[in-house]
Enzyme design. Structure first.
Site, PDB file in Angstrom:
ATOM      1  N   CYS A  96     -25.362  15.584 -40.581  1.00  0.00           N
ATOM      2  CA  CYS A  96     -25.333  17.139 -41.249  1.00  0.00           C
ATOM      3  C   CYS A  96     -26.058  18.197 -40.460  1.00  0.00           C
ATOM      4  O   CYS A  96     -25.913  18.268 -39.206  1.00  0.00           O
ATOM      5  CB  CYS A  96     -25.680  16.964 -42.610  1.00  0.00           C
ATOM      6  SG  CYS A  96     -25.059  18.404 -43.236  1.00  0.00           S
ATOM      7  N   HIS A 196     -23.667  11.906 -46.043  1.00  0.00           N
ATOM      8  CA  HIS A 196     -24.669  11.617 -46.647  1.00  0.00           C
ATOM      9  C   HIS A 196     -24.340  10.319 -47.576  1.00  0.00           C
ATOM     10  O   HIS A 196     -23.248  10.226 -47.847  1.00  0.00           O
ATOM     11  CB  HIS A 196     -25.382  12.743 -47.636  1.00  0.00           C
ATOM     12  CG  HIS A 196     -25.869  13.956 -46.858  1.00  0.00           C
ATOM     13  ND1 HIS A 196     -26.745  13.957 -45.879  1.00  0.00           N
ATOM     14  CD2 HIS A 196     -25.185  15.026 -46.905  1.00  0.00           C
ATOM     15  CE1 HIS A 196     -26.861  15.346 -45.559  1.00  0.00           C
ATOM     16  NE2 HIS A 196     -25.905  16.121 -46.198  1.00  0.00           N
TER      17      HIS A 196
HETATM   18  N1  GLN Z   1     -28.253  23.772 -43.394  1.00  0.00           N
HETATM   19  C1  GLN Z   1     -26.963  23.190 -42.967  1.00  0.00           C
HETATM   20  C2  GLN Z   1     -25.743  23.696 -43.593  1.00  0.00           C
HETATM   21  O1  GLN Z   1     -25.770  24.239 -44.697  1.00  0.00           O
HETATM   22  C3  GLN Z   1     -27.070  21.469 -43.134  1.00  0.00           C
HETATM   23  C4  GLN Z   1     -27.192  20.964 -44.666  1.00  0.00           C
HETATM   24  C5  GLN Z   1     -27.402  19.714 -44.741  1.00  0.00           C
HETATM   25  O2  GLN Z   1     -28.126  19.031 -43.941  1.00  0.00           O
HETATM   26  N2  GLN Z   1     -26.964  19.122 -45.696  1.00  0.00           N
HETATM   27  O3  GLN Z   1     -24.671  23.662 -42.924  1.00  0.00           O
END
Ligand code: GLN
Length: 259
Positions: A96, A196
């Site tokens: 992510c 995740h």
């Molecule tokens: N801030 C980033 C987004 O919203 C990554 C979020 C995350 O790592 N879950 O795309």
């Protein structure tokens, strides 16, 4: 492996800022699966207070909020151990925000564009809404045959350049979020995903692919098989789960604004 013949060194990158979604568990899974096979393994935490060693056998980088990922980007750009490791084709798992950091640029929810590390041929821009929910993926990358499960929570949409190939095809959920049904990416020794879970707890085949590469094996089949009932149970339960993306509610749009 770099530090003596029998200790696998797992670099856990910036758990102090990129630990929001439990992705630090990926390093625990790698260590656990190595130790269960009789191999000595240790996690090397690499924080904002430490240099970035180039000597680990594998690295994991997790997700985080926009501000946290900018701190991570600055640190990894200044201390260039990860660049050196990638030059040597050391395996890296990026999740992510982690994948966004490794790309060329990412634009956060506030419209600010940040230069990434340029290790991964991707760019990220914000979607209109966050993608939140279970994500189910048919892998297309080499070495993976089993469906990938996890959950996603991101605003970013990531476009692949010509040097990056998709990790898989979305069966349910959003994935990279550019409307082409792709999820994740592979570029050289980097495997990147929006999953995740932690993703390696839910997807042992992916864990063993990374582990075998970290150990310098040519194929994961060279690892002794592990039959872990708890892992099989979790996987069965998650694959049977009817995923649904949560409906829009008032709190939902507040969350969108926060990133
Ligand atoms: N801030 C980033 C987004 O919203 C990554 C979020 C995350 O790592 N879950 O795309």
């Amino acid at each position: 492996m770099s530090e003596g013949p029998s200790t696998l060194r797992i670099g856990l990158l910036l758990p102090d800022v990129m630990g929001t979604y439990g992705d630090g568990g990926n390093a625990l899974v790698l260590r656990g699966r190595a130790r269960l096979r009789g191999l000595d393994a240790e996690i090397v935490p690499i924080t904002l207070d430490t240099d970035v060693p180039a000597s680990c056998d594998v690295y994991t980088l997790g997700g985080g909020e926009d501000v946290a990922q900018t701190l991570a980007t600055r640190h990894l750009a200044r201390h260039r151990g990860l660049h050196a490791a990638v030059d040597r084709s050391v395996p890296v798992l990026a999740v992510c925000a982690g994948l966004q950091v490794l790309g060329h640029t990412y634009t956060g929810s506030d419209g600010t564009t940040v230069e990434g590390l340029g290790l991964l041929d991707v760019t990220t821009t914000p979607r209109l809404t966050r993608a939140i929910g279970e994500l189910l993926v048919e892998p297309t990358a080499e070495g993976l045959t089993e469906r990938l499960t996890g959950f996603e929570n991101h605003r970013g949409a990531t476009t692949l350049g010509t040097d990056a190939r998709p990790l898989g095809r979305v069966l349910h959920g959003v994935g990279n979020g550019t409307g082409d049904g792709r999820e994740g990416m592979v570029h050289g020794s980097i495997i990147a995903t929006y999953l995740h879970g932690p993703v390696l707890a839910r997807n042992p085949q992916l864990a063993d692919l990374l582990l075998s590469r970290a150990m310098g094996l040519t194929d994961p089949s060279q690892l002794s098989p592990l039959n872990l009932e708890s892992v099989a149970l979790l996987r069965r339960e998650r694959l049977a789960h009817k995923p649904s993306h949560a409906p829009r509610r008032r709190w939902w749009s507040r969350l969108n604004r926060q990133a």
